[in-house]
Design a protein around this motif. Structure first.
Motif, short mmCIF file in Angstrom:
data_model
loop_
_atom_site.label_atom_id
_atom_site.label_comp_id
_atom_site.label_asym_id
_atom_site.label_seq_id
_atom_site.Cartn_x
_atom_site.Cartn_y
_atom_site.Cartn_z
N PHE A 119 0.67 -1.59 -0.30
CA PHE A 119 0.06 -0.36 0.24
C PHE A 119 0.97 1.78 0.40
O PHE A 119 0.85 2.32 -0.64
CB PHE A 119 -0.84 0.39 1.45
CG PHE A 119 -2.11 -1.32 1.40
CD1 PHE A 119 -2.90 -1.72 0.27
CD2 PHE A 119 -1.95 -1.71 2.47
CE1 PHE A 119 -3.28 -2.35 0.21
CE2 PHE A 119 -3.11 -2.64 2.44
CZ PHE A 119 -3.86 -2.93 0.96
N GLY A 120 2.35 1.17 0.75
CA GLY A 120 3.39 2.06 1.18
C GLY A 120 3.18 2.40 -0.99
O GLY A 120 3.13 3.38 -1.60
N GLY A 179 1.46 4.15 -3.08
CA GLY A 179 1.70 6.18 -2.86
C GLY A 179 2.58 6.84 -3.87
O GLY A 179 2.58 8.10 -5.45
N TYR A 180 4.10 6.04 -4.62
CA TYR A 180 5.17 6.23 -4.48
C TYR A 180 4.90 6.04 -5.89
O TYR A 180 5.25 6.87 -7.53
CB TYR A 180 6.33 5.74 -4.33
CG TYR A 180 6.27 5.97 -2.90
CD1 TYR A 180 7.12 7.64 -2.05
CD2 TYR A 180 6.63 5.05 -1.58
CE1 TYR A 180 7.26 8.19 -1.57
CE2 TYR A 180 6.76 6.07 -0.43
CZ TYR A 180 6.77 7.35 -0.09
OH TYR A 180 6.90 7.54 1.23
N GLU A 187 3.31 8.89 -7.74
CA GLU A 187 3.50 9.48 -8.22
C GLU A 187 4.64 9.74 -9.09
O GLU A 187 4.69 10.70 -9.98
CB GLU A 187 4.72 10.27 -6.61
CG GLU A 187 4.07 10.26 -5.39
CD GLU A 187 4.70 10.86 -4.52
OE1 GLU A 187 6.26 10.68 -4.33
OE2 GLU A 187 4.96 11.20 -3.15
N GLU A 193 8.40 18.23 2.31
CA GLU A 193 8.20 17.46 1.19
C GLU A 193 7.35 18.22 -0.40
O GLU A 193 6.68 18.27 0.69
CB GLU A 193 8.04 16.13 1.01
CG GLU A 193 8.65 15.60 -0.46
CD GLU A 193 8.69 14.39 -0.53
OE1 GLU A 193 8.31 13.48 -1.49
OE2 GLU A 193 7.81 13.84 0.03
N ASP A 245 5.60 17.43 -3.43
CA ASP A 245 5.35 15.84 -4.16
C ASP A 245 6.05 16.61 -5.93
O ASP A 245 6.59 15.66 -7.01
CB ASP A 245 4.09 15.76 -4.44
CG ASP A 245 4.32 14.72 -3.35
OD1 ASP A 245 5.20 14.58 -2.83
OD2 ASP A 245 3.20 14.09 -2.73
N GLU A 294 -0.29 18.00 -4.04
CA GLU A 294 0.57 17.15 -3.16
C GLU A 294 -0.52 15.95 -4.09
O GLU A 294 -1.51 16.30 -5.06
CB GLU A 294 -0.20 17.66 -2.09
CG GLU A 294 -0.91 16.12 -1.03
CD GLU A 294 0.87 15.79 -1.15
OE1 GLU A 294 1.62 16.33 -1.18
OE2 GLU A 294 0.57 14.73 -0.51
N LEU A 295 0.49 15.02 -4.08
CA LEU A 295 0.29 13.76 -4.72
C LEU A 295 -0.81 12.75 -3.57
O LEU A 295 0.71 12.44 -2.09
CB LEU A 295 1.50 13.31 -5.58
CG LEU A 295 1.20 14.41 -6.74
CD1 LEU A 295 2.04 13.51 -7.90
CD2 LEU A 295 0.03 13.92 -7.80
N LYS A 296 -1.45 12.21 -3.64
CA LYS A 296 -2.30 10.90 -2.67
C LYS A 296 -2.58 10.20 -3.41
O LYS A 296 -3.44 10.24 -4.28
CB LYS A 296 -2.82 11.46 -1.58
CG LYS A 296 -2.11 12.55 -0.73
CD LYS A 296 -2.39 12.50 0.44
CE LYS A 296 -1.32 12.91 0.94
NZ LYS A 296 -0.23 12.56 2.34
N THR A 297 -2.98 8.41 -2.76
CA THR A 297 -3.86 7.55 -3.14
C THR A 297 -4.32 7.59 -2.16
O THR A 297 -3.95 7.45 -1.51
CB THR A 297 -2.68 6.54 -3.35
OG1 THR A 297 -1.89 6.55 -2.80
CG2 THR A 297 -1.59 6.80 -4.91
N GLN A 341 -1.29 18.58 5.96
CA GLN A 341 -0.16 19.38 4.80
C GLN A 341 0.23 20.00 3.65
O GLN A 341 0.98 20.55 3.95
CB GLN A 341 -0.10 17.88 4.97
CG GLN A 341 1.18 16.98 4.05
CD GLN A 341 1.05 15.70 3.81
OE1 GLN A 341 -0.23 15.24 3.10
NE2 GLN A 341 2.07 15.14 2.63
P1 A3P Z 1 -0.15 8.15 -0.05
O1 A3P Z 1 -0.14 9.64 0.15
O2 A3P Z 1 -0.91 8.07 -1.56
O3 A3P Z 1 -0.71 7.25 0.58
P2 A3P Z 1 3.16 11.90 0.65
O4 A3P Z 1 2.13 11.96 0.62
O5 A3P Z 1 3.26 12.60 2.15
O6 A3P Z 1 3.82 12.68 -0.18
O7 A3P Z 1 3.92 10.99 0.93
C1 A3P Z 1 4.43 9.80 -0.70
C2 A3P Z 1 3.70 8.58 0.34
O8 A3P Z 1 4.38 8.01 1.52
C3 A3P Z 1 2.08 8.05 0.50
O9 A3P Z 1 1.43 8.05 -0.37
C4 A3P Z 1 2.94 6.85 1.09
O10 A3P Z 1 2.51 4.96 0.13
C5 A3P Z 1 3.80 6.30 2.33
N1 A3P Z 1 3.53 7.53 3.66
C6 A3P Z 1 3.63 8.74 3.84
N2 A3P Z 1 3.59 9.02 4.97
C7 A3P Z 1 3.39 7.02 5.08
C8 A3P Z 1 2.88 6.65 6.38
N3 A3P Z 1 2.92 7.66 7.91
N4 A3P Z 1 2.96 5.55 6.96
C9 A3P Z 1 2.88 4.94 5.73
N5 A3P Z 1 3.64 5.20 4.75
C10 A3P Z 1 3.50 6.90 4.15
#
Ligand code: A3P
Ligand code: MG
Ligand code: MG
Length: 433
Positions: A202-203, A206-207, A210, A262, A264, A278-281, A312
């Motif tokens: 899942f983590g 998100g990347y 991006e 940061e 994005d 800012e990008l999110k999933t 954020q």
């Molecule tokens: P998502 O935002 O799509 O969940 P950010 O959104 O802050 O730019 O962070 C990019 C990605 O890092 C996140 O994508 C997520 O996958 C991971 N991430 C950020 N903060 C996290 C946390 N506290 N725990 C786990 N993963 C995290």
């Protein structure tokens, strides 16, 4: 400038304690704050980059440009339940995922280095301005810390999901420096999560989102997407060492802040200033036509998450948030752009709930707000002032001692938000710890 002291135990006397507004007897559902504290539009001071090897550069080499995700034209090979078509596959290249080693504490080093502008290219005027702003600032910290302090307001209600939060605090020439202290138990919990395959996946999504949405050169934004054997839109494998960070000055209530965080991506602008994105999933929300009850639960869960997305971005002056919605398998099914400043209105009482209609087909209006920016921001302002007051009082009464090397040692304090959060406590950490 960062506290080198890294112990978990803080046996010293409590120097100050502040109750969560909910613990002061105010009726449930009422707001302790009459209005949101004034918030100054954040102004960029400087920016810096971390490369693939986590080396720090005082430049924008890792800045990304937003192009948006590829089209939703992929079809499932096997006939499954909807969606019939999808966009990017967020699982792509997971076997090449490079993750930053988070066991190395970075403290405030990169932020302080940027403020000390160890760059040859900065003009004298820019250096003077940054110096002046640093001296005027009440608080210097990462954006994530302010977000965590503000969202702690929402945590007392749902103890199950409460995260404990420990900060190290130090006052230097009237400016409070705040960083997170990750306790041994919090670190163990983090490592447990990282070891979990599903959490890692899942983590990664998100990347991967991006990578699909951004390019490293503004000129590529409007160009056709190349795909040398790679999926459409993929702009390079994920390495979480790489970051582009912005440092801004702003003011929350009575607290002048310098915060780094940061960013994005940016939208290439035709009139000078670039808009930050800012990008999110997020997991896709069930259609209300298919299952109204499930849709309502998922919609509310998403709106609670929007508080973090909002804060954020708001704190750094990021104007746009793009959320990529994915299915359980990591396939992108849709994406939606949100204007940061419009988000509070969407979750406020009286606003229509997306996807919900009454028997007459009229939109259902919210009875109460999912969250209120005035509460979290008011709380953040109150906590920051409280920490500054206590730390400045106790720093003044024990002036920094010169140690043998002639290095000045400043007193370090530990700020503890207990979970479930009922009060915040401040203790001094003794130098021997
Ligand atoms: P998502 O935002 O799509 O969940 P950010 O959104 O802050 O730019 O962070 C990019 C990605 O890092 C996140 O994508 C997520 O996958 C991971 N991430 C950020 N903060 C996290 C946390 N506290 N725990 C786990 N993963 C995290
Ligand atoms: Mg990010
Ligand atoms: Mg993001």
């Amino acid at each position: 400038l960062t506290p080198h002291n890294d112990t978990d135990s803080a046996p010293d006397a409590i120097l100050g304690s502040l109750k969560h507004p909910r613990m002061t007897g105010i009726p449930a559902g009422t707001s302790p704050y009459a209005a949101a504290p004034p918030f100054q539009q954040p102004t960029p001071l400087c920016s810096f980059s971390f490369d693939e090897q986590r080396r720090l550069w005082q430049d924008d080499r890792c800045k990304r440009f937003y192009r948006g995700p590829p089209a939703y034209t992929n079809r499932h090979p096997v006939q499954t339940r909807a969606p019939a078509v999808f966009g990017a596959d967020l699982n792509y290249a997971m076997d090449r995922y490079v993750q930053r080693d988070e066991s190395m504490p970075e403290h405030l080093d990169a932020l302080v280095a940027a403020l000390q502008h160890r760059t040859e290219t900065a003009s004298a005027e820019v250096r003077d301005e940054v110096d002046q702003e640093r001296r005027r600032a009440g608080v210097v910290t990462w954006r994530g810390i302010i977000t965590k302090i503000c969202t702690a307001y929402e945590q007392s209600a749902s103890a199950r999901f409460a995260d404990p939060l420990d900060l190290n605090a130090m006052m230097v020439d009237g400016t409070l420096y705040l960083e997170e202290h990750v306790s041994a138990s919090a670190r163990a919990e983090k490592q447990r999560k990282e070891a979990d395959a599903a959490m890692k996946r899942f983590g990664y999504y998100g990347y991967a989102f991006e990578s699909y949405c951004t390019v490293d050169d503004a000129a590529q934004v409007s160009h056709a997407r190349s795909n040398d054997g790679e999926p459409e839109g993929w702009s390079g494998d994920v390495n979480t060492n790489v970051q582009w960070c912005c440092v801004v000055k702003t003011k929350l209530g009575s607290n002048r802040l310098i915060i780094g965080g940061e960013v994005d991506a940016v939208l290439p602008s035709h009139h000078g200033r670039e808009e930050m994105v800012e990008l999110k999933t997020s997991m896709q929300i069930t259609s209300a036509h298919r299952n109204a009850a499930k849709a309502a639960v998922e919609q509310e869960r998403f709106e609670k998450k929007l508080l973090k997305f909002f804060l954020q971005s708001y704190l750094l002056g990021i104007g746009k948030i793009v959320v990529g919605f994915r299915d359980f398998h990591g396939l992108l099914t849709t994406h939606q752009e949100f204007e940061t400043l419009r988000i509070p209105r969407m979750v406020r009482a009286g606003h229509p709930v997306p996807g919900q209609f009454d028997a007459g087909g009229q939109p259902v209006l919210r009875e109460r707000s999912v969250w209120e920016p005035k509460d979290t921001l008011g709380f953040g302002d109150q906590i920051l002032s409280f920490i500054r007051d206590v730390v400045s009082k106790h720093t003044a009464s024990s002036p920094p001692a010169d140690d043998v090397d002639g290095k000045i040692e400043h007193a370090v304090f530990r700020v503890t938000f207990h979970a479930p959060f009922e009060h915040v406590e401040i203790r001094a950490l003794s130098q021997s710890e």
